[in-house]
Scaffold this motif. Structure first.
Motif, PDB file in Angstrom:
ATOM      1  N   HIS A 149     -10.743  76.557 -12.750  1.00  0.00           N
ATOM      2  CA  HIS A 149     -10.024  77.272 -13.818  1.00  0.00           C
ATOM      3  C   HIS A 149      -9.855  76.433 -15.093  1.00  0.00           C
ATOM      4  N   PHE A 150     -10.786  75.542 -15.344  1.00  0.00           N
ATOM      5  CA  PHE A 150     -10.817  74.872 -16.632  1.00  0.00           C
ATOM      6  C   PHE A 150     -11.358  75.851 -17.670  1.00  0.00           C
ATOM      7  N   THR A 151     -10.703  75.922 -18.814  1.00  0.00           N
ATOM      8  CA  THR A 151     -11.159  76.856 -19.853  1.00  0.00           C
ATOM      9  C   THR A 151     -11.867  76.154 -21.010  1.00  0.00           C
TER      10      THR A 151
ATOM     11  N   GLY B 280     -34.439  62.632 -21.961  1.00  0.00           N
ATOM     12  CA  GLY B 280     -35.314  63.644 -22.537  1.00  0.00           C
ATOM     13  C   GLY B 280     -36.089  64.455 -21.524  1.00  0.00           C
ATOM     14  N   LEU B 281     -35.787  64.264 -20.236  1.00  0.00           N
ATOM     15  CA  LEU B 281     -36.516  64.986 -19.183  1.00  0.00           C
ATOM     16  C   LEU B 281     -35.660  66.052 -18.509  1.00  0.00           C
ATOM     17  N   GLY B 282     -34.616  66.499 -19.186  1.00  0.00           N
ATOM     18  CA  GLY B 282     -33.817  67.598 -18.652  1.00  0.00           C
ATOM     19  C   GLY B 282     -32.696  67.172 -17.729  1.00  0.00           C
ATOM     20  N   VAL B 283     -32.388  65.877 -17.674  1.00  0.00           N
ATOM     21  CA  VAL B 283     -31.338  65.398 -16.777  1.00  0.00           C
ATOM     22  C   VAL B 283     -29.983  65.980 -17.158  1.00  0.00           C
ATOM     23  N   ASN B 284     -29.684  66.040 -18.441  1.00  0.00           N
ATOM     24  CA  ASN B 284     -28.389  66.578 -18.865  1.00  0.00           C
ATOM     25  C   ASN B 284     -28.232  68.046 -18.469  1.00  0.00           C
ATOM     26  N   ALA B 285     -29.322  68.804 -18.516  1.00  0.00           N
ATOM     27  CA  ALA B 285     -29.254  70.203 -18.084  1.00  0.00           C
ATOM     28  C   ALA B 285     -28.869  70.311 -16.612  1.00  0.00           C
ATOM     29  N   LEU B 286     -29.339  69.354 -15.815  1.00  0.00           N
ATOM     30  CA  LEU B 286     -28.971  69.345 -14.400  1.00  0.00           C
ATOM     31  C   LEU B 286     -27.462  69.142 -14.228  1.00  0.00           C
ATOM     32  N   PHE B 287     -26.888  68.280 -15.042  1.00  0.00           N
ATOM     33  CA  PHE B 287     -25.441  68.070 -14.970  1.00  0.00           C
ATOM     34  C   PHE B 287     -24.679  69.352 -15.312  1.00  0.00           C
ATOM     35  N   PHE B 288     -25.067  70.003 -16.414  1.00  0.00           N
ATOM     36  CA  PHE B 288     -24.368  71.215 -16.824  1.00  0.00           C
ATOM     37  C   PHE B 288     -24.551  72.338 -15.792  1.00  0.00           C
ATOM     38  N   ASP B 289     -25.745  72.443 -15.249  1.00  0.00           N
ATOM     39  CA  ASP B 289     -26.023  73.454 -14.238  1.00  0.00           C
ATOM     40  C   ASP B 289     -25.137  73.266 -13.015  1.00  0.00           C
ATOM     41  N   ASP B 290     -24.827  72.026 -12.710  1.00  0.00           N
ATOM     42  CA  ASP B 290     -23.974  71.724 -11.555  1.00  0.00           C
ATOM     43  C   ASP B 290     -22.494  71.883 -11.884  1.00  0.00           C
ATOM     44  N   LEU B 291     -22.059  71.403 -13.060  1.00  0.00           N
ATOM     45  CA  LEU B 291     -20.629  71.301 -13.338  1.00  0.00           C
ATOM     46  C   LEU B 291     -19.988  72.597 -13.821  1.00  0.00           C
ATOM     47  N   ILE B 292     -20.709  73.414 -14.569  1.00  0.00           N
ATOM     48  CA  ILE B 292     -20.085  74.610 -15.137  1.00  0.00           C
ATOM     49  C   ILE B 292     -19.517  75.532 -14.055  1.00  0.00           C
ATOM     50  N   PRO B 293     -20.233  75.819 -12.960  1.00  0.00           N
ATOM     51  CA  PRO B 293     -19.609  76.633 -11.903  1.00  0.00           C
ATOM     52  C   PRO B 293     -18.363  75.985 -11.297  1.00  0.00           C
TER      53      PRO B 293
ATOM     54  N   VAL C 240     -17.473  60.721 -32.942  1.00  0.00           N
ATOM     55  CA  VAL C 240     -16.923  62.075 -32.927  1.00  0.00           C
ATOM     56  C   VAL C 240     -16.811  62.531 -31.480  1.00  0.00           C
ATOM     57  N   GLN C 241     -15.988  63.527 -31.266  1.00  0.00           N
ATOM     58  CA  GLN C 241     -15.873  64.128 -29.944  1.00  0.00           C
ATOM     59  C   GLN C 241     -16.350  65.568 -30.001  1.00  0.00           C
ATOM     60  N   ILE C 242     -16.858  66.029 -28.880  1.00  0.00           N
ATOM     61  CA  ILE C 242     -17.369  67.391 -28.751  1.00  0.00           C
ATOM     62  C   ILE C 242     -16.372  68.228 -27.972  1.00  0.00           C
ATOM     63  N   ARG C 243     -16.022  69.367 -28.535  1.00  0.00           N
ATOM     64  CA  ARG C 243     -15.176  70.321 -27.822  1.00  0.00           C
ATOM     65  C   ARG C 243     -15.977  71.589 -27.551  1.00  0.00           C
ATOM     66  N   ILE C 244     -15.880  72.079 -26.306  1.00  0.00           N
ATOM     67  CA  ILE C 244     -16.587  73.313 -25.931  1.00  0.00           C
ATOM     68  C   ILE C 244     -15.655  74.206 -25.116  1.00  0.00           C
ATOM     69  N   ASP C 245     -15.894  75.491 -25.197  1.00  0.00           N
ATOM     70  CA  ASP C 245     -15.277  76.426 -24.274  1.00  0.00           C
ATOM     71  C   ASP C 245     -16.169  76.517 -23.040  1.00  0.00           C
ATOM     72  N   VAL C 246     -15.563  76.482 -21.870  1.00  0.00           N
ATOM     73  CA  VAL C 246     -16.347  76.548 -20.629  1.00  0.00           C
ATOM     74  C   VAL C 246     -16.876  77.970 -20.460  1.00  0.00           C
ATOM     75  N   PRO C 247     -18.204  78.154 -20.428  1.00  0.00           N
ATOM     76  CA  PRO C 247     -18.754  79.511 -20.288  1.00  0.00           C
ATOM     77  C   PRO C 247     -18.581  80.034 -18.861  1.00  0.00           C
ATOM     78  N   ALA C 248     -18.570  81.346 -18.734  1.00  0.00           N
ATOM     79  CA  ALA C 248     -18.426  81.957 -17.414  1.00  0.00           C
ATOM     80  C   ALA C 248     -19.655  81.715 -16.551  1.00  0.00           C
ATOM     81  N   GLU C 249     -20.808  81.537 -17.196  1.00  0.00           N
ATOM     82  CA  GLU C 249     -22.056  81.295 -16.474  1.00  0.00           C
ATOM     83  C   GLU C 249     -22.818  80.169 -17.151  1.00  0.00           C
ATOM     84  N   VAL C 250     -23.697  79.548 -16.400  1.00  0.00           N
ATOM     85  CA  VAL C 250     -24.541  78.494 -16.958  1.00  0.00           C
ATOM     86  C   VAL C 250     -25.471  79.112 -18.002  1.00  0.00           C
ATOM     87  N   PRO C 251     -25.507  78.587 -19.242  1.00  0.00           N
ATOM     88  CA  PRO C 251     -26.438  79.115 -20.246  1.00  0.00           C
ATOM     89  C   PRO C 251     -27.875  79.123 -19.735  1.00  0.00           C
TER      90      PRO C 251
END
Length: 379
Positions: free
Chosen positions: A340-342, A321-334, A173-184
């Motif tokens: 201007h990716f939506t 499981g040590l929060g590595v993925n959160a680091l990616f999102f924290d970096d990429l979302i801004p 399956v593929q995951i689709r998300i809307d890019v949030p204005a701020e990092v969750p």
């Protein structure tokens, strides 16, 4: 279909027919994204496809009584994968056909027979030589635009396979998300803790990192380590890694390619993302020249689509499981907001990979574009 012929592709004209058939089949379909003709051609060239060092491949093409192309398919035997997984599988790939069950049955029989002659006892697909090749037949969401890394097919395709006795092996399956204005907040909090507790840091690769410090090779070695247990995965050879480094890494905006290192400077995570090229590829009609290359370059460098492709995330097993993925999102979302990716869409992910799928929960994901690997015992 009366007087239909299935032929092994042997001549230049037959290869041209094989490559161009989907362009005719999907004429007027707004969801289909074509491959580049040159990429398909290179797949069958031993000098250009390092996967053929350990794989056999045979394209077939179907003609009707008037000599018109009505289908195509390729058989693949990945000897390295069969050895690793203790299987005798022949894979089918590049399958396309008109809505005629005699055509689809004849194409699949050709691959079954080709595999049987070489000692194979099971057929599965659609799969390529390597896990990063296009794989999985679309079984849902036929009204959504495809991408440069995924298969699109008409709704009648899985109906034909199932009528012929093919069964599900796995689904992606593929995951689709809307890019949030701020990092969750959850990602921001976990990212901060991971940096503090485990000494992790995010940075971007430079051209010098890749060309002189060996980071390009390190990235693909990490992929081999992280993806090794996944369905059908075959580790990249040194020659395959060299091909990927030469072909693809120069195209990627390094701002969209974060890596994560530990306190010892070891590479423990990588995320590969890039602007969607779907619109640009549709405009090329499979041709790089005369203007196809310019359309792709514009989409990569200057005029981005609203969609960003999240091709893959790989994390070294001892850091999962040590929060590595959160680091990616924290970096990429801004950065996504800056570009201007939506919205964003991942590549195919195994439906059984619960840990991978659960990481997207704070972004309120949608599961889209289910696709399937089919399998059948060869009689």
């Amino acid at each position: 279909m009366k007087d239909m012929k299935i032929k092994k592709v042997q001549t230049r004209q037959e290869m041209k027919d094989f490559i161009r058939f989907p362009h005719d089949l999907y004429t007027g379909c707004p969801y289909y994204v074509p491959d580049l003709d040159s990429d398909i051609q290179d797949t069958f060239d031993k000098k250009k496809n390092a996967g053929l060092d350990f794989s056999d491949i045979q394209p077939f093409i179907a003609y009707d009584a008037e000599g018109r192309v009505v289908g195509r398919i390729a058989g693949i035997i990945n000897h390295r994968a069969n050895e690793k997984w203790h299987t005798r599988n022949v894979r089918f790939s590049f399958i396309e056909f008109i809505d005629d069950r005699e055509v689809s049955a004849a194409l699949l029989r050709a691959v079954e027979q080709w595999g049987k002659e070489r000692g194979m006892d099971t057929i599965q697909g659609p799969m390529g030589i390597f896990d990063f090749d296009k794989e999985g037949m679309l079984v849902e969401d036929f009204d959504q635009t495809s991408s440069m890394i995924t298969i699109y097919n008409y709704p009648y395709y899985p109906q034909h396979l199932e009528a012929l006795g093919y069964e599900k092996a796995v689904d992606w399956v593929q995951i689709r998300i809307d890019v949030p204005a701020e990092v969750p907040a959850k990602y921001a909090r976990v990212a901060k803790l991971s940096k503090k507790m485990f000494g992790l840091r995010v940075r971007k690769l430079t051209d010098e990192d890749i060309s002189k410090r060996g980071y390009g090779r390190k990235v693909f070695q990490l992929l081999n380590t992280a993806y090794s247990p996944l369905f059908g995965y075959t580790e990249l050879s040194d020659r395959q890694i060299d091909d990927y480094l030469k072909r693809y890494l120069p195209l990627i905006d390094k701002n969209l390619l974060p890596i994560i290192e530990n306190e010892q400077g070891e590479l423990i995570g990588v995320a590969i993302t890039m602007p969607s090229l779907s619109e640009a590829l549709c405009q090329t009609h499979g041709k790089l020249f005369p203007l196809g290359w310019l359309r792709l370059l514009r989409a990569l460098k200057w005029k981005h689509e609203e969609k960003v492709e999240l091709f893959l995330i790989a994390v070294r097993p001892d850091y999962q499981g040590l929060g590595v993925n959160a680091l990616f999102f924290d970096d990429l979302i801004p950065i996504y907001n800056q570009y201007h990716f939506t919205w964003a869409e991942t590549g195919p992910q195994l439906e059984t990979n619960v840990r991978e799928l659960s990481q997207w929960k704070p972004l309120h994901p949608s599961l889209v574009k289910r696709r399937r690997c089919y399998t059948k015992k060869i009689e």
